[in-house]
Motif scaffolding. Structure first.
Motif, PDB file in Angstrom:
ATOM      1  N   TYR A   1      -0.503   0.919  13.115  1.00 15.93           N
ATOM      2  CA  TYR A   1      -1.679   0.409  12.419  1.00 15.93           C
ATOM      3  C   TYR A   1      -2.078   1.331  11.270  1.00 15.93           C
ATOM      4  N   LEU A   2      -2.711   0.740  10.286  1.00 13.15           N
ATOM      5  CA  LEU A   2      -3.328   1.514   9.219  1.00 13.15           C
ATOM      6  C   LEU A   2      -4.761   0.993   9.061  1.00 13.15           C
ATOM      7  N   GLN A   3      -5.702   1.775   9.553  1.00 15.87           N
ATOM      8  CA  GLN A   3      -7.103   1.425   9.399  1.00 15.87           C
ATOM      9  C   GLN A   3      -7.575   1.935   8.051  1.00 15.87           C
ATOM     10  N   MET A   4      -8.066   1.036   7.220  1.00 18.13           N
ATOM     11  CA  MET A   4      -8.473   1.386   5.867  1.00 18.13           C
ATOM     12  C   MET A   4      -9.964   1.139   5.717  1.00 18.13           C
ATOM     13  N   ASN A   5     -10.694   2.208   5.503  1.00 20.63           N
ATOM     14  CA  ASN A   5     -12.148   2.126   5.311  1.00 20.63           C
ATOM     15  C   ASN A   5     -12.513   2.560   3.896  1.00 20.63           C
ATOM     16  N   SER A   6     -13.736   2.256   3.507  1.00 24.64           N
ATOM     17  CA  SER A   6     -14.244   2.652   2.181  1.00 24.64           C
ATOM     18  C   SER A   6     -13.257   2.281   1.076  1.00 24.64           C
TER      19      SER A   6
ATOM     20  N   VAL B   1      -6.059   8.992   0.026  1.00 24.80           N
ATOM     21  CA  VAL B   1      -6.599   8.202   1.141  1.00 24.80           C
ATOM     22  C   VAL B   1      -7.165   9.066   2.258  1.00 24.80           C
ATOM     23  N   LYS B   2      -7.047  10.367   2.139  1.00 26.31           N
ATOM     24  CA  LYS B   2      -7.550  11.253   3.195  1.00 26.31           C
ATOM     25  C   LYS B   2      -9.037  11.034   3.417  1.00 26.31           C
ATOM     26  N   GLY B   3      -9.395  10.927   4.685  1.00 20.92           N
ATOM     27  CA  GLY B   3     -10.777  10.705   5.050  1.00 20.92           C
ATOM     28  C   GLY B   3     -11.194   9.246   5.035  1.00 20.92           C
ATOM     29  N   ARG B   4     -10.349   8.370   4.493  1.00 19.38           N
ATOM     30  CA  ARG B   4     -10.657   6.946   4.447  1.00 19.38           C
ATOM     31  C   ARG B   4      -9.710   6.113   5.309  1.00 19.38           C
ATOM     32  N   PHE B   5      -8.447   6.489   5.359  1.00 20.14           N
ATOM     33  CA  PHE B   5      -7.444   5.727   6.103  1.00 20.14           C
ATOM     34  C   PHE B   5      -7.047   6.506   7.359  1.00 20.14           C
TER      35      PHE B   5
END
Length: 122
Positions: free
Chosen positions: A81-86, A65-69
């Motif tokens: 919070y956990l922001q999850m992108n891509s 998840v490195k670079g995405r979360f």
């Protein structure tokens, strides 16, 4: 009574984003590390990310998840919070937050939330 409540899960398309919240009560959250874990059907639970107590100022991420979360905490709101992108298909799982038994991410989890479902699908 220690309580952790996750929210923010849902259905999202690949490449989309979600922000998960973990609301804590019954303890002083700023003194504890909080971790996010996930469990996909038929797989073991795995740790996704962890944030230490404020005094350590450290964040840890699993390689997948490195670079995405991004993990963050708002101690005034007792929320992590956990922001999850891509997001990818393989991110589909039930996501749990857990309190570590200390301010460090090396402490064993001692309290868990009920989980929130994240489904990545087109």
């Amino acid at each position: 009574q220690v309580q952790l409540v996750e929210s923010g899960g849902g259905l999202v398309q690949p490449g989309g984003s979600l922000r998960l919240s973990c609301a804590a009560s019954g303890f002083a959250m700023d003194y504890y590390a909080i971790g996010w874990f996930r469990q996909a059907p038929g797989k073991e639970r795995e740790e996704v990310s962890c944030i230490t107590a404020n005094r350590y100022g450290f964040k840890w991420y699993a390689n997948f998840v490195k670079g995405r979360f991004t993990i963050s905490r708002d101690n005034a709101r007792s929320t992590v919070y956990l922001q999850m992108n891509s997001l990818k298909f393989e991110d589909t799982a039930v996501y749990y937050c857990a309190r570590r038994g200390s301010g460090s991410c090396t402490g064993a989890p001692d309290s868990w939330g009920q989980g929130t479902q994240v489904t990545v699908s087109s």
